[in-house]
Design an enzyme around this catalytic site. Structure first.
Site, PDB file in Angstrom:
ATOM      1  CB  CYS A 139      -0.938   0.003   1.206  1.00 16.81           C
ATOM      2  SG  CYS A 139      -1.901  -1.523   1.328  1.00 16.81           S
TER       3      CYS A 139
ATOM      4  CG  HIS B 179      -1.922   4.203   5.427  1.00 12.90           C
ATOM      5  ND1 HIS B 179      -1.818   4.011   4.061  1.00 12.90           N
ATOM      6  CD2 HIS B 179      -2.051   2.965   5.964  1.00 12.90           C
ATOM      7  CE1 HIS B 179      -1.884   2.725   3.783  1.00 12.90           C
ATOM      8  NE2 HIS B 179      -2.028   2.059   4.926  1.00 12.90           N
TER       9      HIS B 179
END
Length: 413
Positions: free
Chosen positions: A165, A303
């Site tokens: 990610c 995030h």
């Protein structure tokens, strides 16, 4: 200023994602606080026994934006990145650049998962001779960077970070490094992912990373809410055009913001659990590299995946990296609206960070009904929040399975 510290301008943006098929529609939908999570319109749940049958799917049909012969030679992840790259390149004014001074860095977390699994079905059901001859160029992780490099004639180098990610944000950092080191004048950077597929859905669900709210998908992604219980899978791509300040000035380019700092660290801790120490080091390095004071950082596109452990750990890491100078901060997680684009997340959230700096407004974090009392920073709860004028810095964080920590700092133009 030496070549190693040439300031890096952001001159073009492009995206296709669950909120919209271009930058303008995406930004408007984000400011409106739009949830894109929906129950999937297929038989996957019944056919495969999926525990989670909802996700955030892209807002357009790629075949309406690409010629059919071209689209058929691209995995969906490649389709998304090509559409986004063309928008970003046009938005930058199609720079006239020496091909040997033009680079590409486009990351992905997984790559052509649809192609791999579809063609394996072909092998099992129809035999090896019926496999698509374009299978390998479609499934390879570097497919997007390769196709964009060929389209633009980029010869300074084409690279593909694969860091789960963190991949999209690492691509932005990689493009910055190419310009700073003198390898390139212009670099097309970003990330892409197309993993709304039964296998990733099953895998993430079985490690309890996905929210199980099958009866209420629109409210499932809820970073910082006390009842958050996992992320929602998303898909899409985002591309930025980075350019040395000198090259941008010479051609009179519009500059959205400057990519001024980048930090990268690895946790060496756990394959799927976060480490405050590693995240803090990445953020601190980005701020130091950007040559700004902690008080100059006014916004963080976090995030923030909507997991019980990860959300709080990240906020504590940001506070630690900024030495507790956080009263001026506005934090948001746009994953509450887009879902988690995995390898495309850091790139899309870099676009949001650039636009937040450019327009002086933070998009909201939606679906917060009861803010977790452990949240110690100011979160843009359910509504956009204005950012101050003057010289400001905006941070984008991206952390990947395996302990890949990347932070990118943008400063106002």
């Amino acid at each position: 200023m030496s070549a190693s510290r040439s300031r890096v301008a952001v001159t073009g943006l492009g995206t296709v994602n669950p909120l919209g098929g271009d930058v303008a529609s995406t930004w408007n939908a984000a400011l409106a606080g739009t949830s894109t999570a929906r129950t999937l319109e297929n038989d996957w749940k019944e056919r495969y026994g999926l525990a989670v049958d909802f996700a955030c799917q892209i807002a357009i049909d790629p075949f309406e934006h690409l010629a059919r012969p071209e689209a058929k030679k691209l995995d969906p992840s490649g389709q998304y990145s090509m559409i986004a790259a063309r928008e970003a390149w046009a938005d930058a004014g199609t720079p006239d650049v020496d091909p040997t001074r033009l680079g590409v860095v486009v990351g992905t977390g997984i790559g052509g998962v649809w192609t791999i699994l579809d063609q394996w079905d072909v092998v099992r059901e129809r035999g090896a001779r019926r496999v698509n001859p374009f299978t390998v160029p479609m499934l390879m992780a570097n497919s997007s960077s390769a196709h964009i490099e060929i389209e633009l004639g980029a010869r300074a180098g084409a690279h593909t970070p694969v860091s789960a990610c963190a991949s999209g944000a690492e691509a932005v950092a990689g493009g910055m490094d190419m310009i700073r080191s003198g390898r390139a004048d212009v670099v097309v950077v970003g990330g892409t992912e197309a993993c709304v597929h039964p296998l990733p859905l099953a895998g993430f669900a079985n490690i309890r990373a996905l929210s199980p709210r099958v009866d209420d998908p629109e409210h499932a992604s809820r970073p910082y809410d006390v009842d958050r219980d996992g992320f929602v899978l998303g898909e899409g791509a985002a591309i930025l055009v980075l350019e040395s300040e000198e090259h941008a000035a010479a051609r009179g380019a519009r500059v959205y913001a400057y990519a001024s700092g980048r930090g990268m660290a690895s946790d060496a801790y756990h394959i799927s659990a976060p480490s405050l120490e590693g995240q803090s080091r990445a953020v601190r390095e980005a701020v130091t590299d950007g040559d700004v004071a902690p008080a100059d950082v006014v916004h963080v596109n976090a995030h923030g995946t909507s997991t019980p452990l990860g959300d709080i750990s990240e906020l504590n890491a940001v506070s630690d990296a900024l030495d507790g100078v956080t009263d001026q901060l506005v934090v948001t997680s746009t994953k509450s609206m887009t879902g988690h684009l995995l390898g495309g997340a850091g790139a899309l959230e870099s676009v949001f960070s650039v636009l937040a700096s450019h327009h002086r407004v933070s998009p909201p974090t939606i679906n917060i009904e009861n803010l977790d009392p452990e949240v110690s920073l100011n979160v843009a709860q359910n509504e956009p929040v204005d950012l101050p004028g003057g010289d400001i810095a905006v941070l984008n964080n991206a952390f990947g399975f395996g302990g890949h920590d990347v932070a990118v700092l943008f400063t106002s133009a």
